[in-house]
Design an enzyme around this catalytic site. Sequence first.
Site, short mmCIF file in Angstrom:
data_model
loop_
_atom_site.label_atom_id
_atom_site.label_comp_id
_atom_site.label_asym_id
_atom_site.label_seq_id
_atom_site.Cartn_x
_atom_site.Cartn_y
_atom_site.Cartn_z
N ARG A 133 21.75 74.02 -52.16
CA ARG A 133 23.69 74.36 -51.91
C ARG A 133 23.25 75.57 -52.69
O ARG A 133 22.82 76.07 -53.69
CB ARG A 133 23.79 72.88 -53.03
CG ARG A 133 24.13 72.18 -52.15
CD ARG A 133 25.09 71.27 -52.56
NE ARG A 133 24.52 69.14 -51.78
CZ ARG A 133 23.69 68.60 -52.29
NH1 ARG A 133 22.84 68.99 -52.83
NH2 ARG A 133 23.91 67.42 -51.29
N LYS A 158 24.43 68.41 -56.47
CA LYS A 158 25.34 67.45 -56.00
C LYS A 158 26.15 65.39 -57.04
O LYS A 158 24.18 65.36 -56.03
CB LYS A 158 26.06 68.09 -54.58
CG LYS A 158 27.04 67.05 -55.05
CD LYS A 158 27.43 66.65 -52.83
CE LYS A 158 28.82 66.44 -52.21
NZ LYS A 158 29.07 67.10 -50.49
N HIS A 232 26.17 78.35 -46.98
CA HIS A 232 26.12 77.01 -46.77
C HIS A 232 25.45 76.51 -45.22
O HIS A 232 24.54 76.12 -44.98
CB HIS A 232 26.85 76.41 -46.88
CG HIS A 232 26.86 74.80 -47.32
ND1 HIS A 232 26.54 74.76 -48.40
CD2 HIS A 232 27.03 73.73 -46.18
CE1 HIS A 232 26.02 72.84 -48.36
NE2 HIS A 232 26.11 72.35 -47.48
N ARG A 235 21.69 76.22 -44.85
CA ARG A 235 21.13 74.82 -45.34
C ARG A 235 21.13 73.87 -44.86
O ARG A 235 20.18 73.32 -44.53
CB ARG A 235 22.44 74.06 -46.66
CG ARG A 235 21.44 72.59 -47.50
CD ARG A 235 22.45 72.18 -48.79
NE ARG A 235 22.61 71.03 -48.50
CZ ARG A 235 22.08 70.11 -49.21
NH1 ARG A 235 20.36 70.60 -49.16
NH2 ARG A 235 22.40 68.72 -49.28
N HIS A 258 20.05 63.85 -49.23
CA HIS A 258 20.80 62.98 -49.43
C HIS A 258 20.88 60.87 -49.84
O HIS A 258 19.37 60.60 -49.57
CB HIS A 258 21.00 62.92 -47.63
CG HIS A 258 21.46 64.37 -47.01
ND1 HIS A 258 20.59 64.75 -45.84
CD2 HIS A 258 22.23 64.92 -47.51
CE1 HIS A 258 20.91 66.20 -45.62
NE2 HIS A 258 22.31 66.41 -46.53
N TYR A 267 21.54 65.58 -38.29
CA TYR A 267 20.73 67.41 -37.24
C TYR A 267 20.21 67.85 -36.33
O TYR A 267 19.44 67.90 -36.32
CB TYR A 267 20.31 67.99 -38.99
CG TYR A 267 20.99 68.16 -40.30
CD1 TYR A 267 21.61 69.69 -40.28
CD2 TYR A 267 20.85 67.49 -40.87
CE1 TYR A 267 22.49 69.76 -41.12
CE2 TYR A 267 21.76 68.16 -42.26
CZ TYR A 267 22.29 69.19 -42.19
OH TYR A 267 23.05 70.03 -43.40
#
Length: 295
Positions: A133, A158, A232, A235, A258, A267
């Site tokens: 990120r 995050k 972003h 990523r 994640h 994805y």
Amino acid sequence: MKDYFERSMRALQLAGMSERTQEAYTRAVRKLVDFYQKTPDQITERELEDYFLHRRNVDKWSSATLRIAYSGIKFFFVNVLQRDWHIFTYLRSKKDKKLPCVLDQEEVFRILGCVKTFHNYACLSTIYACGLRISEALAIQVSDIDGKRMMLHVHRGKGAKDRYVPLPRETYHLLRRYWVTHRNPVFVFPAVGRGNNQAPTAQKPMVLDSLQGAFRRAKFDARINKRRVSVHTLRHCYATHLLEAGVNPRVVQRYMGHSRLETTMVYFHLTQKGTEEAVNLINQTMKGFAHDLNS
């Protein structure tokens, strides 16, 4: 008025919110105050309901913007003003289920090749090569780089979740080449200042807006016309390209940080791996379907 915002910031910090969340939540309350032109303690529950309906139906705020407004204002009224209102039990904004935009490797390299300054090039290249990120990349410190194991320690991510990601050898050497241009003892990407000469002694990392601006200019120069392409996106490209290369989804999940595998599996919708044969079969099956109307 100032007292309310100070109390809000104290509560947000005690709740462990990140700086960006603190800014977003505070901005949400400020917009509410500007809308009614009175202090928050004077705003009623009915006025709050009218405000959200106005933002949704008149201003046409997106679901993402509404979610931030709901969360920020709810946090303020519940934790600072201690309002126990019914409206906070049913506020909802559905999350848009849009697939992220993704670039192929040639397009990524075209954009990076159009970045004019070394510090922006090094940072954007690292974001792609490590799937970071933007806030994670800017916060990289010298001590986060493990040159022996070729790993990068990401521990300002995050949700404050730590993780290690592989550091490609070319990226490692790129970071070393960039770092020796400033030798800041703390930050890999320190703020460069207006004259590009403050990096050696900077006490904070590069400015986020500056990096985003450099990316937008490079994207324009590279003639990439796809919509919703931002920093972003690099990523998203990292995760997609790893899956296309055959990397195990569980491994990609760990590298991306994640919590849920389902987030990583999105994805798969963006990959080309395995689709070529399906496309060929579809073309064979539908052959002759769109016949010439004049025949």
